[in-house]
Design a protein around this motif. Structure first.
Motif, PDB file in Angstrom:
ATOM      1  N   LYS A   1      35.262  38.622  37.938  1.00 18.64           N
ATOM      2  CA  LYS A   1      35.146  39.899  38.640  1.00 18.64           C
ATOM      3  C   LYS A   1      35.890  41.043  37.956  1.00 18.64           C
TER       4      LYS A   1
ATOM      5  N   PRO B   1      40.717  32.356  44.098  1.00 23.34           N
ATOM      6  CA  PRO B   1      39.742  31.742  43.194  1.00 23.34           C
ATOM      7  C   PRO B   1      40.188  31.887  41.741  1.00 23.34           C
TER       8      PRO B   1
ATOM      9  N   TRP C   1      31.715  36.327  38.834  1.00 27.59           N
ATOM     10  CA  TRP C   1      31.694  37.068  40.093  1.00 27.59           C
ATOM     11  C   TRP C   1      30.598  36.567  41.018  1.00 27.59           C
ATOM     12  N   ARG C   2      29.408  36.288  40.492  1.00 22.13           N
ATOM     13  CA  ARG C   2      28.293  35.893  41.343  1.00 22.13           C
ATOM     14  C   ARG C   2      28.556  34.556  42.041  1.00 22.13           C
ATOM     15  N   ASP C   3      29.503  33.757  41.534  1.00 18.26           N
ATOM     16  CA  ASP C   3      29.800  32.456  42.140  1.00 18.26           C
ATOM     17  C   ASP C   3      30.997  32.519  43.104  1.00 18.26           C
ATOM     18  N   GLN C   4      31.622  33.674  43.205  1.00 21.30           N
ATOM     19  CA  GLN C   4      32.776  33.783  44.096  1.00 21.30           C
ATOM     20  C   GLN C   4      32.320  34.072  45.520  1.00 21.30           C
ATOM     21  N   ARG C   5      33.066  33.541  46.475  1.00 20.62           N
ATOM     22  CA  ARG C   5      32.752  33.756  47.879  1.00 20.62           C
ATOM     23  C   ARG C   5      33.131  35.170  48.262  1.00 20.62           C
ATOM     24  N   ARG C   6      32.202  35.831  48.965  1.00 22.45           N
ATOM     25  CA  ARG C   6      32.438  37.216  49.381  1.00 22.45           C
ATOM     26  C   ARG C   6      32.106  37.351  50.856  1.00 22.45           C
ATOM     27  N   ILE C   7      32.736  38.370  51.460  1.00 18.88           N
ATOM     28  CA  ILE C   7      32.491  38.639  52.893  1.00 18.88           C
ATOM     29  C   ILE C   7      31.111  39.274  53.050  1.00 18.88           C
TER      30      ILE C   7
END
Length: 408
Positions: free
Chosen positions: A192, A396, A402-408
């Motif tokens: 990210k 993390p 970034w596309r694999d990180q958990r987001r709200i």
């Protein structure tokens, strides 16, 4: 070029200031202690115009960019000269300031100076320093506030252009700005912090919608900004693709280094003392609260002086800006709480008396700066990791795309 002695510089500055503005009244400002403006649209626009005009008058006289190099329109003097002028200027009834002017002059102009190409510096730095054009910060998003590096606004390459889609929030002065300093994600396959790019975005292009947000003080200085298929030429990219986080942290360092030097942002400790002296009934507990707020401000100023001395030997602000911001915000809160204790019920009733209801704008606005420019928690993390050398906060893996990180 030999530098003028500081005392001679201050004398000349007072001569110029006295020719431009009257001296400030001894009891000034008890009805002008707002942290954020709560003005109607036209009056806020007029205030911004006046702040820009005052900046241009200072630039023409050699006082608008005192510590900047002459090639950018600066005076080529030292930070000590700049601080001396600021102290002198505070003694005069100058036009009211605005957050948009401070963002343009104090944050964006030096960032373009440090990161822009020669063509970008030539095009933007002087107009920004002279407030001929104003810039807002397109940073925070509904899902990326304190975790700014998690931003999701996307800029996709399309030939020599970028196509931008996303949303920004809490944007000060967006409805009045000519340009936006935009952070957008250009490579979601990178971690990210590495897939972000910075841009200068004209605010009048097709696909930009600005929606003011009503604040609890009654004003609407903040905004949501929606970007839908906004097309931007690559010439407005600032820094290399993927370097946006480095550009962003440079600007944030400038922002935090300015904390506590923002004339016109809320009430000062001196204004609090003026308010207390006007009151005929202050019990010992309230008196103690006033004194504690005043002592905090004096201590903070001494801490700031140490940071200013460091700036004489380094061009880039360091993590001490985070300490300055924390102390400044704590001081804003302490002043507001002490004013509420002095005034009691009078702070909620607009009876027309000087220094009563107006203080509610300080009290309601001060908590906002616990978030603006990086939350208190983020400042403490910076100090813990970069000054004290403590382990980074759990989260993390920084290498995770970034596309694999958990987001709200």
């Amino acid at each position: 070029m030999s530098l003028p002695p500081l005392d001679e510089f201050v004398r000349r500055a007072h001569d110029w200031l006295s020719s431009e503005c009257p001296r400030a009244a001894a009891d000034r400002g008890l009805n002008d202690v707002a942290v954020f403006h709560s003005l109607p649209h036209d009056r806020e626009r007029a205030l911004i115009s006046g702040a820009g005009e005052w900046q241009r008058r200072k630039m023409d006289a050699g006082y608008g960019a005192i510590a900047w190099a002459p090639k950018f329109g600066g005076a080529g003097l030292t930070p000590a000269h700049a601080r001396a002028f600021t102290a002198a200027e505070a003694q005069y009834a100058t036009p009211a300031d605005h957050e948009l002017r401070r963002i343009t002059v104090n944050l964006v102009a030096p960032t373009v100076r440090d990161w822009g190409t020669e063509q970008q510096r030539e095009r933007f730095v002087r107009p920004f320093l002279r407030c001929e054009e104003f810039v807002c910060q397109l940073y925070s998003e509904p899902g990326a506030g304190s975790d700014l590096a998690g931003l999701a606004t996307r800029a996709a390459a399309d030939g020599s252009d970028w196509v931008i889609n996303g949303a920004k929030i809490w944007v000060s002065g967006a409805q009045f700005a000519d340009w936006g300093f935009l952070l957008a994600r250009t490579d979601p396959d990178q971690p990210k912090h590495r897939g972000i790019t910075a841009f200068l975005l004209p605010m009048n292009v097709e696909g930009i919608e600005v929606r003011p947000i009503r604040q609890m003080t009654g004003g609407a200085s903040f905004n949501e900004v929606f970007l839908t298929d906004v097309r931007l030429a690559d010439e407005f990219r600032l820094g290399a693709p993927g370097e946006g986080w480095r550009v962003a942290t440079s600007m944030l360092a400038f922002e935090r280094s300015q904390s506590g030097s923002r004339a016109g942002v809320g009430a000062s400790a001196e204004q609090l003392l003026q308010l207390a002296r006007r009151s005929t009934r202050i019990d010992p507990a309230v008196r103690d609260q006033v004194v504690r707020a005043y002592v905090h401000e004096r201590t903070r100023m001494l801490t700031r002086q140490r940071a200013d001395e460091r700036s004489l030997h380094s061009t880039a602000p360091g993590p001490e800006g985070s300490m300055g911001k924390l102390l400044w915000v704590q001081g804003l809160q302490a002043i507001g709480d002490a004013a509420a204790a002095v005034l009691g019920p009078r702070i909620v009733a607009d009876d027309g008396g000087p220094g009563t209801y107006a203080w509610s704008e300080h009290l309601l606005g001060a908590p906002g700066f616990r978030i603006a420019g990086g939350s208190d928690e983020i400042q403490r993390n910076i100090l813990a990791e970069r000054v004290l050398g403590l382990p980074a906060e759990p989260g993390p893996a920084r290498s995770l795309p970034w596309r694999d990180q958990r987001r709200i």
